[in-house]
Design a protein around this motif. Structure first.
Motif, PDB file in Angstrom:
ATOM      1  N   SER A  95       0.862  -1.287   0.048  1.00 39.69           N
ATOM      2  CA  SER A  95       0.116  -0.014  -0.034  1.00 39.69           C
ATOM      3  C   SER A  95       0.875   1.197   0.197  1.00 39.69           C
ATOM      4  N   ASP A  96       0.377   2.265  -0.642  1.00 40.71           N
ATOM      5  CA  ASP A  96       1.374   3.619  -0.744  1.00 40.71           C
ATOM      6  C   ASP A  96       1.224   4.320   0.709  1.00 40.71           C
ATOM      7  N   ILE A  97       2.116   5.141   0.929  1.00 37.01           N
ATOM      8  CA  ILE A  97       2.292   5.539   2.153  1.00 37.01           C
ATOM      9  C   ILE A  97       1.738   6.992   1.939  1.00 37.01           C
ATOM     10  N   PRO A  98       0.582   7.464   2.680  1.00 39.25           N
ATOM     11  CA  PRO A  98      -0.031   8.808   2.390  1.00 39.25           C
ATOM     12  C   PRO A  98       1.285   9.825   2.715  1.00 39.25           C
ATOM     13  N   GLY A  99       1.474  10.826   1.677  1.00 36.71           N
ATOM     14  CA  GLY A  99       2.269  11.912   1.890  1.00 36.71           C
ATOM     15  C   GLY A  99       3.539  11.665   1.561  1.00 36.71           C
ATOM     16  N   ASP A 100       4.036  10.340   1.439  1.00 37.10           N
ATOM     17  CA  ASP A 100       5.359  10.013   1.212  1.00 37.10           C
ATOM     18  C   ASP A 100       5.462   9.595  -0.241  1.00 37.10           C
ATOM     19  N   ALA A 101       5.594  10.508  -1.457  1.00 31.78           N
ATOM     20  CA  ALA A 101       5.763  10.177  -2.472  1.00 31.78           C
ATOM     21  C   ALA A 101       6.619   9.088  -2.974  1.00 31.78           C
ATOM     22  N   GLY A 102       6.029   7.965  -3.751  1.00 26.11           N
ATOM     23  CA  GLY A 102       6.723   6.874  -3.976  1.00 26.11           C
ATOM     24  C   GLY A 102       7.262   5.837  -3.203  1.00 26.11           C
ATOM     25  N   GLU A 103       6.987   6.086  -1.840  1.00 27.24           N
ATOM     26  CA  GLU A 103       7.083   5.088  -0.794  1.00 27.24           C
ATOM     27  C   GLU A 103       5.920   4.229  -0.650  1.00 27.24           C
ATOM     28  N   ILE A 104       6.318   3.018  -0.344  1.00 31.68           N
ATOM     29  CA  ILE A 104       5.399   1.803  -0.173  1.00 31.68           C
ATOM     30  C   ILE A 104       5.526   1.064   1.046  1.00 31.68           C
ATOM     31  N   SER A 105       4.587   0.780   1.625  1.00 31.41           N
ATOM     32  CA  SER A 105       4.615  -0.287   2.814  1.00 31.41           C
ATOM     33  C   SER A 105       4.234  -1.572   2.415  1.00 31.41           C
ATOM     34  N   VAL A 106       4.951  -2.386   2.667  1.00 30.72           N
ATOM     35  CA  VAL A 106       4.645  -4.140   2.269  1.00 30.72           C
ATOM     36  C   VAL A 106       4.620  -4.797   3.440  1.00 30.72           C
ATOM     37  N   THR A 107       3.517  -5.632   3.619  1.00 31.60           N
ATOM     38  CA  THR A 107       3.624  -6.589   4.475  1.00 31.60           C
ATOM     39  C   THR A 107       3.752  -8.105   3.874  1.00 31.60           C
ATOM     40  N   SER A 108       4.348  -9.037   4.296  1.00 35.83           N
ATOM     41  CA  SER A 108       4.343 -10.286   3.780  1.00 35.83           C
ATOM     42  C   SER A 108       4.758 -11.244   5.009  1.00 35.83           C
ATOM     43  N   LYS A 109       4.385 -12.652   4.434  1.00 37.80           N
ATOM     44  CA  LYS A 109       4.772 -13.634   5.413  1.00 37.80           C
ATOM     45  C   LYS A 109       5.934 -14.260   4.870  1.00 37.80           C
ATOM     46  N   PHE A 110       7.008 -14.869   5.848  1.00 43.39           N
ATOM     47  CA  PHE A 110       8.031 -15.504   5.103  1.00 43.39           C
ATOM     48  C   PHE A 110       8.570 -16.737   6.143  1.00 43.39           C
ATOM     49  N   LEU A 111       9.058 -17.783   5.526  1.00 43.25           N
ATOM     50  CA  LEU A 111       9.577 -19.019   6.084  1.00 43.25           C
ATOM     51  C   LEU A 111      10.912 -19.155   5.513  1.00 43.25           C
ATOM     52  N   VAL A 112      11.910 -19.273   6.480  1.00 50.46           N
ATOM     53  CA  VAL A 112      13.450 -19.440   6.156  1.00 50.46           C
ATOM     54  C   VAL A 112      13.763 -20.986   6.800  1.00 50.46           C
ATOM     55  N   LEU A 113      14.156 -21.847   5.874  1.00 48.20           N
ATOM     56  CA  LEU A 113      14.759 -23.080   6.183  1.00 48.20           C
ATOM     57  C   LEU A 113      16.139 -22.945   5.981  1.00 48.20           C
TER      58      LEU A 113
END
Length: 165
Positions: A95-113
């Protein structure tokens, strides 16, 4: 349709980042970070700041470079032979970060073996949780302004950690 394409681009970037770590291309991985970028792994559920409590990792580019140099050193016995990892990233939401041109907030799940052949009989460990990335769109790709890796068991005791999860 543009939002779908942007989401796909973000997901592709995160998969590329994971592949660099799995391929031990640490310098290329570090190059994804902005000059002021950081990687943070809290040690407490809900930790609000890496400056007020001890963290598992809180690396700026300088500390990343030191950690990478140490991982590459010929006498790092815990990494002879080096650990093998497999990072999986899913459930990517951008999702875009309001007021911060070109910045994106990203959430994701991860698994590392991680497989550590350097210990007797080899050991496989698993790390899982949620990433929060702050990305900045630049030149048709992204730069990492901040990456937070929240392990679901962040408050557990860990053996030596020689990999980025």
């Amino acid at each position: 349709m543009a939002a779908l394409l942007d989401s796909k681009a973000v997901e592709s970037f995160l998969i590329h980042e994971a592949r660099l770590l799995d391929d031990r291309k640490f310098e290329d991985w570090m190059a994804l970070f902005d000059d002021e970028g950081f990687y943070w792994a809290p040690s407490v559920v809900g930790q609000q700041s890496p400056l007020t409590e001890v963290s598992i990792f809180f690396d700026n580019r300088e500390l990343m470079a030191q950690r990478i140099t140490r991982l590459r050193h010929e006498r790092v016995h815990s990494q002879i032979p080096h650990s093998r990892t497999m990072h999986m990233v899913s459930n990517v939401v951008a999702s875009d970060i309001p007021g911060d041109a070109g910045e994106i907030s990203v959430t994701s799940k991860f698994l590392v073996l991680e497989y550590r052949p350097s210990v007797p009989e080899g050991v496989q460990r698993m790390f899982g949780g949620e990433y929060q990335h702050i990305l900045k769109e630049t030149d048709g790709s992204f730069r990492i302004l901040g990456k937070k890796a929240m392990l679901i068991n962040c408050d557990s005791a860990f053996g030596p950690l020689a990999v980025y999860f």
